[in-house]
Design an enzyme around this catalytic site. Structure first.
Site, PDB file in Angstrom:
ATOM      1  N   SER A 184     -38.995  42.517  51.343  1.00 15.83           N
ATOM      2  CA  SER A 184     -40.352  43.078  51.515  1.00 15.83           C
ATOM      3  C   SER A 184     -40.210  44.569  51.799  1.00 15.83           C
ATOM      4  CB  SER A 184     -41.081  42.432  52.693  1.00 15.83           C
ATOM      5  OG  SER A 184     -40.823  41.064  52.749  1.00 15.83           O
TER       6      SER A 184
ATOM      7  N   ALA B 278     -26.689  45.057  63.459  1.00 17.69           N
ATOM      8  CA  ALA B 278     -27.798  44.088  63.437  1.00 17.69           C
ATOM      9  C   ALA B 278     -27.463  42.902  64.340  1.00 17.69           C
ATOM     10  CB  ALA B 278     -28.069  43.660  61.998  1.00 17.69           C
ATOM     11  N   ARG B 279     -26.826  41.890  63.781  1.00 16.63           N
ATOM     12  CA  ARG B 279     -26.382  40.748  64.566  1.00 16.63           C
ATOM     13  C   ARG B 279     -25.055  40.255  64.003  1.00 16.63           C
ATOM     14  NH1 ARG B 279     -29.153  42.247  68.166  1.00 16.63           N
ATOM     15  NH2 ARG B 279     -30.909  41.144  69.131  1.00 16.63           N
TER      16      ARG B 279
ATOM     17  N   GLU C 176     -20.433  37.036  70.915  1.00 17.67           N
ATOM     18  CA  GLU C 176     -20.073  38.090  71.867  1.00 17.67           C
ATOM     19  C   GLU C 176     -20.386  37.645  73.303  1.00 17.67           C
ATOM     20  OE1 GLU C 176     -22.571  41.029  69.854  1.00 17.67           O
ATOM     21  OE2 GLU C 176     -23.905  41.070  71.570  1.00 17.67           O
TER      22      GLU C 176
ATOM     23  N   HIS D 207     -21.840  46.241  71.687  1.00 20.44           N
ATOM     24  CA  HIS D 207     -23.297  46.087  71.559  1.00 20.44           C
ATOM     25  C   HIS D 207     -24.045  47.205  72.315  1.00 20.44           C
ATOM     26  CE1 HIS D 207     -26.603  42.863  70.739  1.00 20.44           C
ATOM     27  NE2 HIS D 207     -27.097  44.075  70.656  1.00 20.44           N
TER      28      HIS D 207
ATOM     29  N   GLY E 203     -36.302  47.987  57.705  1.00 20.49           N
ATOM     30  CA  GLY E 203     -37.266  48.090  58.804  1.00 20.49           C
ATOM     31  C   GLY E 203     -37.159  49.443  59.487  1.00 20.49           C
ATOM     32  N   ARG E 204     -37.695  49.502  60.710  1.00 18.88           N
ATOM     33  CA  ARG E 204     -37.783  50.787  61.418  1.00 18.88           C
ATOM     34  C   ARG E 204     -36.421  51.452  61.625  1.00 18.88           C
ATOM     35  NH1 ARG E 204     -41.867  47.540  64.370  1.00 18.88           N
ATOM     36  NH2 ARG E 204     -40.020  46.368  64.956  1.00 18.88           N
TER      37      ARG E 204
HETATM   38  C1  DGY Z   1     -32.083  44.303  70.537  1.00 21.82           C
HETATM   39  O1  DGY Z   1     -33.006  44.933  71.040  1.00 21.82           O
HETATM   40  O2  DGY Z   1     -32.284  43.371  69.754  1.00 21.82           O
HETATM   41  C2  DGY Z   1     -30.726  44.699  70.948  1.00 21.82           C
HETATM   42  O3  DGY Z   1     -29.750  44.205  70.079  1.00 21.82           O
HETATM   43  C3  DGY Z   1     -30.455  44.233  72.365  1.00 21.82           C
HETATM   44  O4  DGY Z   1     -30.866  42.945  72.490  1.00 21.82           O
END
Ligand code: DGY
Length: 324
Positions: free
Chosen positions: A182, A242-243, A272, A290, A158-159
């Protein structure tokens, strides 16, 4: 003239954003700046026409089952929105928006920061110096890995991944591969110097550094498990902006301890801020709280983007960043 819509904000925002909210809405700002629990969120849903939430607000189906609900729009401050149960929001006819684009560059910068810090052992070096253990320059001291010429594998294109590809390829001389179910067009890939791979396994097997750029979804949660990490090259590096729940912490920690992973640069964590404390003892892990989008410019832009989504909704205009 009808009364201004009531908007409730769950966390402190940059001063300029709070001022703009005050001008435009009947706004209740956060003073405590702490995550709001389920009960608090249900109170908000009963009182606000619009909710300006963040990634720390867990708007689950149970929370959204609050009755009565006054809220008609949730403007999430962030590009990710896995904190919101979208089917439940839809069922209650609540519009959900996010804040894409404005955080792309800064998050890509942070991913590049983690690549550099991890490969060049910058966290270890800083800890050594600050603790008074530095013995001076010597040829074998804290030898890291050269960045130029290495292969960076991007999971998700993605971006943010494309912005990182541009930096890594054109700025740092890395060869960039990517995997995305994709994928962007060949023209877009060529513009950022990235070559696609047909499978995740192929990408992992070829990459010296793997950087995660996929959202947290049922398909990606736990994706980087022991079997996937075993597909990575011995001595490779893992970067996650990412997550946290895209990786399996047990597997990452075991791979960092065994040396199969030479290092990991992590900005996001499952659960977290209560992260798996075993990471804290690992010298080859660079751990950030984060910070992906945490620049003054970007946090202001995210706030103004959320305001524009709220304003468009209440003005009856097309909502720019509508997710559902
Ligand atoms: C996002 O924009 O998804 C960052 O991780 C902060 O929430």
């Amino acid at each position: 003239m009808s009364a201004a819509p009531k908007v409730i904000v769950t966390r402190r925002l940059p001063a300029s954003v709070e001022a703009a909210l005050r001008e435009r809405f009947d706004v209740e700002l956060s003073r405590r700046d702490e995550p709001t629990n389920a009960e608090g969120l249900q109170r908000v849903l009963g009182q606000a026409d619009g909710l300006l939430s963040t990634v720390t607000d867990r708007l689950t189906a149970e929370v959204l089952a609050a009755y009565p609900i006054r809220t008609r729009i949730i403007a999430n401050f962030g590009v990710g929105y896995e904190n919101i149960d979208l089917p439940a929001a839809q069922a209650h006819e609540i519009v959900v928006t996010n804040t894409p684009d404005v955080l792309t560059d800064c998050t890509a910068d942070l991913a590049m920061t983690l690549i550099l810090m991890t490969m060049r052992r910058a966290g270890e070096g800083e800890r050594e110096l600050r603790s008074g253990r530095w013995l001076g320059w010597r040829p074998t001291h804290l030898m890291g890995a050269r960045v130029a010429g290495k292969v960076l594998g991007l999971v998700g294109m993605g971006r943010i991944a494309r912005a990182l590809a541009r930096r890594a390829h054109h700025g740092f001389g890395m060869r960039v591969l990517c995997f995305d179910p994709s994928p962007p067009s060949p023209v877009e890939l060529a513009a950022v110097g990235a070559e696609p791979r047909a499978t995740l396994a192929a990408l992992l097997a070829e990459s010296d550094v793997v950087s995660l750029h996929c959202p947290s979804t049922p398909a990606t949660r736990g994706m980087m498990n022991a079997a996937r990490l075993a597909q990575m090259k011995p001595g490779a590096f893992l970067i996650n902006t990412a997550r946290g729940d895209v990786v399996v912490d047990d597997a990452v920690i075991a791979a960092l301890k065994s040396g199969h992973l030479a290092g990991a640069g992590l900005d996001v964590f499952r659960g977290e801020p209560n992260i798996d404390r075993r990471y804290l003892g690992l010298e080859n892990a660079v751990l950030l709280p984060h910070l992906g989008s945490a620049t003054r410019e970007t946090r202001e832009a995210m706030g103004f983007r959320a305001i524009e989504n709220l304003a468009a909704f209440f003005d009856g205009r097309t909502v720019p960043d509508r997710v559902v």
